[in-house]
Design an enzyme around this catalytic site. Structure first.
Site, PDB file in Angstrom:
ATOM      1  N   PHE A  45       0.831  -1.192   0.000  1.00 36.69           N
ATOM      2  CA  PHE A  45       0.000   0.000   0.000  1.00 36.69           C
ATOM      3  C   PHE A  45       0.870   1.249   0.000  1.00 36.69           C
ATOM      4  O   PHE A  45       1.902   1.285   0.656  1.00 36.69           O
ATOM      5  CB  PHE A  45      -0.846   0.080   1.275  1.00 36.69           C
ATOM      6  CG  PHE A  45      -1.873  -0.997   1.399  1.00 36.69           C
ATOM      7  CD1 PHE A  45      -3.108  -0.852   0.799  1.00 36.69           C
ATOM      8  CD2 PHE A  45      -1.616  -2.129   2.151  1.00 36.69           C
ATOM      9  CE1 PHE A  45      -4.071  -1.831   0.938  1.00 36.69           C
ATOM     10  CE2 PHE A  45      -2.574  -3.119   2.292  1.00 36.69           C
ATOM     11  CZ  PHE A  45      -3.811  -2.971   1.685  1.00 36.69           C
ATOM     12  N   ASP A  46       0.386   2.233  -0.682  1.00 37.75           N
ATOM     13  CA  ASP A  46       0.919   3.566  -0.473  1.00 37.75           C
ATOM     14  C   ASP A  46       0.182   4.068   0.773  1.00 37.75           C
ATOM     15  O   ASP A  46      -0.880   3.562   1.102  1.00 37.75           O
ATOM     16  CB  ASP A  46       0.583   4.411  -1.708  1.00 37.75           C
ATOM     17  CG  ASP A  46       0.697   5.882  -1.430  1.00 37.75           C
ATOM     18  OD1 ASP A  46       1.749   6.299  -0.929  1.00 37.75           O
ATOM     19  OD2 ASP A  46      -0.269   6.619  -1.702  1.00 37.75           O
ATOM     20  N   LYS A  47       0.746   5.005   1.491  1.00 39.13           N
ATOM     21  CA  LYS A  47       0.037   5.462   2.692  1.00 39.13           C
ATOM     22  C   LYS A  47      -0.965   6.565   2.367  1.00 39.13           C
ATOM     23  O   LYS A  47      -2.175   6.379   2.468  1.00 39.13           O
ATOM     24  CB  LYS A  47       1.009   5.955   3.770  1.00 39.13           C
ATOM     25  CG  LYS A  47       0.286   6.403   5.043  1.00 39.13           C
ATOM     26  CD  LYS A  47       1.241   6.841   6.125  1.00 39.13           C
ATOM     27  CE  LYS A  47       1.834   8.215   5.871  1.00 39.13           C
ATOM     28  NZ  LYS A  47       0.866   9.302   6.056  1.00 39.13           N
ATOM     29  N   THR A  48      -0.405   7.704   1.955  1.00 46.21           N
ATOM     30  CA  THR A  48      -1.249   8.876   1.786  1.00 46.21           C
ATOM     31  C   THR A  48      -2.232   8.713   0.638  1.00 46.21           C
ATOM     32  O   THR A  48      -1.841   8.421  -0.484  1.00 46.21           O
ATOM     33  CB  THR A  48      -0.369  10.116   1.526  1.00 46.21           C
ATOM     34  OG1 THR A  48       0.687  10.095   2.479  1.00 46.21           O
ATOM     35  CG2 THR A  48      -1.165  11.384   1.667  1.00 46.21           C
TER      36      THR A  48
END
Lengths: 69, 631
Positions: free
Chosen positions: B308-311
């Protein structure tokens, strides 16, 4: 090179795919044919100099599948 | 003439059916002559459309199933089996009719979507309102949409406000409020309210038109199973013809040979896998998940690791300035004004958050910064008037050789531990303030991740450009297996590559342009993003239109269900063919009963695929109700 999409009447038998693809593929000037079974469309890429849209349409109709557009 | 017969095929089928019943009645009344007559007429009437197609195929020198049936029927008439010839022609037409009806159902999801396309628009032209056809709307047109109307093109709201049902684009039927400067999408419906928009994308460029295009392509892009089946059918069909000739030569029984030929037609085999795919993709489209084809379905179902990317992916991606702390001689107001002015040139979401904060306070940001230098992933350098500013993370300060005092450093770490991103602002080489910006975790993140783990995901990893402390906080809250912070876009690509090399099947979920390379590298790339951006829609294999993690979880279980369904269909179809062939050779299956079983098997695989249309329907409905209740 030009690509067209022809809308046919709803296709029901998967064997139509083969039939149309084989026949159109043999046409002079037709580079690529794909029958989109589920949307009942034929996507054809062809050389405008050696074959006309009308001829492609006619061939499909001769196979028994009227084009709607 | 030929076309007319095609049109009346359904009537012909009905008449043939009626005549067959009549034949049955006369059979019990011992009226042999009448019975034979009824059977013959049935054969002729129902045979006409079949023979026409067979003839057309023959003339064009292509193989067709109608040709096989035509041969079989002639053969049956030849040996005097009128019951068989009548039943076979009728069943062939009737099966065709039923297949068309049921296939329509599996295709219905896409059809419903296409039907949502707007037809006309109300625009301002020469000082008055005119209603024009949809393809006459141009970019820059001023469009008016009233309550109950459809948004005709993609654009931005310039005045008015309305509650919009965006189901056509996002799959989400809970209405959303839209007002000035909000983006609206073609195909969405104004529930209540009034608004005027400026057209930004028209015709084939709208998000809605792209979705339709993608779905049409996706439904017909073949999975490996399908490609295999195609090849199989290519070998199988001629093999059957040869085999039936062999059967005739050995048994000298024309009847068995012909039965063998007709019964062995690979109907369910050819259609079994594609119908599952179409139904599965259709289910996705209805719920705001675009899965680009059968191959993607197949690969997606095998995914065991998610990155996952966070933002914007695990978090809402709508950060806010939670605190501004000043160090040195500048006032808070001045620091905010200067930094916001600098960030007006920035495309970075954190930069925009600061600009937004200044706008909220009603600050004038008219002075244009000069000497702009964007340090990708770290921050920016600009000049405003006589001042040189460096704004960004700690790395940028270190790179610029700006000294960070212990108290400043301690403060930054403290803020980061609370889940903030700390942005350092330095003027002329001296730190003047720290902006704390925080982004909240999505409400559905915990549930979606738990479900995916339950459904077979073994490893969940978060990769972010953000700082370690913030990353750790998010990773802990969500129970992720690993996280790696302070990464640049190319580092994310390296991580995805590494995971793939270790033998994991990796899905990468991200939003926006900076994740596009990693999304393209992963086995399955997922793009989140409301309405979807062009880049993400094109590079990703799966697009989540409503920007919700629960859609991710739905897509994952949907892919597993679709592949399962496809396997069931394939096994069933292959099994049926073998049972039938064995039955024919053993003499226990005849032409008519063989045809019946054959048609029934085709219908069964379609019906099985149709279950996918309603897959997870109850869960989704329940969730919607909860949401509506909340609204």
């Amino acid at each position: 090179m030009k690509t067209i999409k022809l809308q046919l009447e709803p296709l029901t038998c998967p064997s139509c795919i083969k039939k149309i693809e084989t026949r159109l593929g043999k046409m002079n000037g037709v580079e690529e044919v794909k029958v989109m079974f589920n949307s009942s469309k034929v996507k054809a890429t062809f050389n405008e100099e050696s074959v006309k849209v009308e001829e492609i349409k006619e061939t499909i109709e001769k196979l028994g599948y009227p084009a709607l557009n | 003439m030929l076309l007319k017969i095609n049109k009346f095929k359904n009537h012909i089928t009905a008449i043939a059916g009626f005549l067959l019943v009549l034949a049955l009645v006369t059979h019990f009344m011992d009226l042999t002559v009448l019975k034979q007559a009824a059977l013959l007429i049935t054969t002729v009437i129902a045979g006409i459309p079949i023979f026409i197609k067979a003839f057309q195929a023959l003339r064009m020198k292509v193989f067709s199933i109608e040709l096989l049936v035509a041969i079989a029927v002639i053969g049956a008439l030849f040996i005097g089996e009128y019951v068989e010839s009548a039943v076979v022609t009728f069943l062939f037409l009737f099966g065709d009719y039923l297949e068309a009806r049921t296939l329509q159902k599996t295709r219905s999801s896409l059809k419903e979507l296409i039907d949502m396309a707007p037809q006309e628009a109300v625009v301002w032209r020469g000082g008055e309102e005119v209603t024009v056809e949809i393809d006459k709307v141009e970019v820059g047109d001023h469009v008016i949409i009233r309550s109950g109307g459809k948004v005709p093109v993609d654009g931005s709201v310039i005045s008015g406000q309305a509650s919009l049902n965006e189901a056509a684009v996002t799959g989400e039927s809970v209405p959303k409020m839209k007002s000035k400067d909000d983006k609206v999408f073609s195909g969405t419906i104004v529930d209540s309210g009034y608004m005027e928009i400026i057209a930004e994308k028209v015709g084939d460029d709208t998000t809605f038109a792209k979705i339709i295009e993608l779905m049409e392509e996706a439904q017909d892009s073949k999975s490996k199973t399908e490609k295999f089946l195609d090849k199989f059918a290519n070998v199988y069909t001629p093999a059957v013809v040869i085999l039936s000739v062999l059967v005739y030569l050995i048994t000298r029984d024309l009847h068995i040979a012909i039965t063998f030929l007709v019964v062995a037609c690979p109907g369910a085999l050819v259609i079994g896998a594609p119908v599952s795919n179409v139904a599965g993709i259709g289910n996705g489209a209805k719920n705001g998940v675009l899965v680009k084809g059968g191959e993607v379905m197949d690969k997606f179902s095998k995914v065991d690791t998610i990155v996952f990317d966070k933002t914007g992916t695990l978090t809402k991606g709508k950060p806010e300035v939670t605190d501004i702390k000043v160090f040195g001689e500048y006032e808070e107001e001045d620091v905010l004004r200067l930094v916001a002015q600098a960030e007006t040139v920035s495309e970075h979401h954190l930069g925009r958050t600061i600009v937004k904060k200044a706008n909220e306070k009603g600050m004038e940001l008219s002075i244009k910064p000069t000497n702009v230098e964007v340090m990708k992933g770290n921050g920016i350098h600009v000049t405003i008037g006589v001042n040189h500013l460096s704004i960004g993370n700690k790395k940028l300060m270190d790179a610029d050789g700006i000294h960070i005092k212990d108290e400043v450093s301690a403060y930054a770490i403290e803020r980061e531990k609370l889940g903030n991103t700390a942005i350092f602002a330095a003027i002329d080489g001296k730190i003047v303030g720290i902006f704390s910006i925080a982004d909240q975790i999505r409400e559905d993140a915990v549930e979606a991740l738990t479900r995916m783990r339950k459904n077979g995901i073994k490893k969940m990893i978060m990769l972010t450009g953000d700082n370690k402390h913030t990353a750790e906080l998010v990773a802990k809250k969500l129970g992720l297996d690993e996280f790696h912070a302070e990464l640049l876009p190319e580092n994310k690509v390296e991580w995805v590559k590494k995971l793939k090399e270790e033998g994991h099947v990796v899905a990468m979920a991200g939003d926006g342009i900076n994740d596009a390379p990693a999304i393209a590298t992963a086995d399955i790339g997922l793009a989140m993003g409301e309405g979807g951006t062009d880049v993400s829609m094109e590079t990703a294999d799966v697009v989540l239109m409503a920007d919700k993690l629960m859609q991710f979880s739905h897509a994952y279980s949907l892919s597993k269900a679709t592949i399962r369904n496809m396997k069931q269909n394939t096994f069933f179809a292959v099994g049926t063919v073998f049972v039938l062939l064995a039955g024919v050779l053993a003499g226990s299956v005849h032409l008519a009963s063989g045809m019946f079983i054959h048609e029934a098997s085709v219908l069964l695989v379609i019906l099985n695929a149709m279950r996918l249309i309603r897959f997870n329907h109850r869960n989704i409905e329940r969730e919607r109700q909860v949401q509506v209740a909340e609204v």
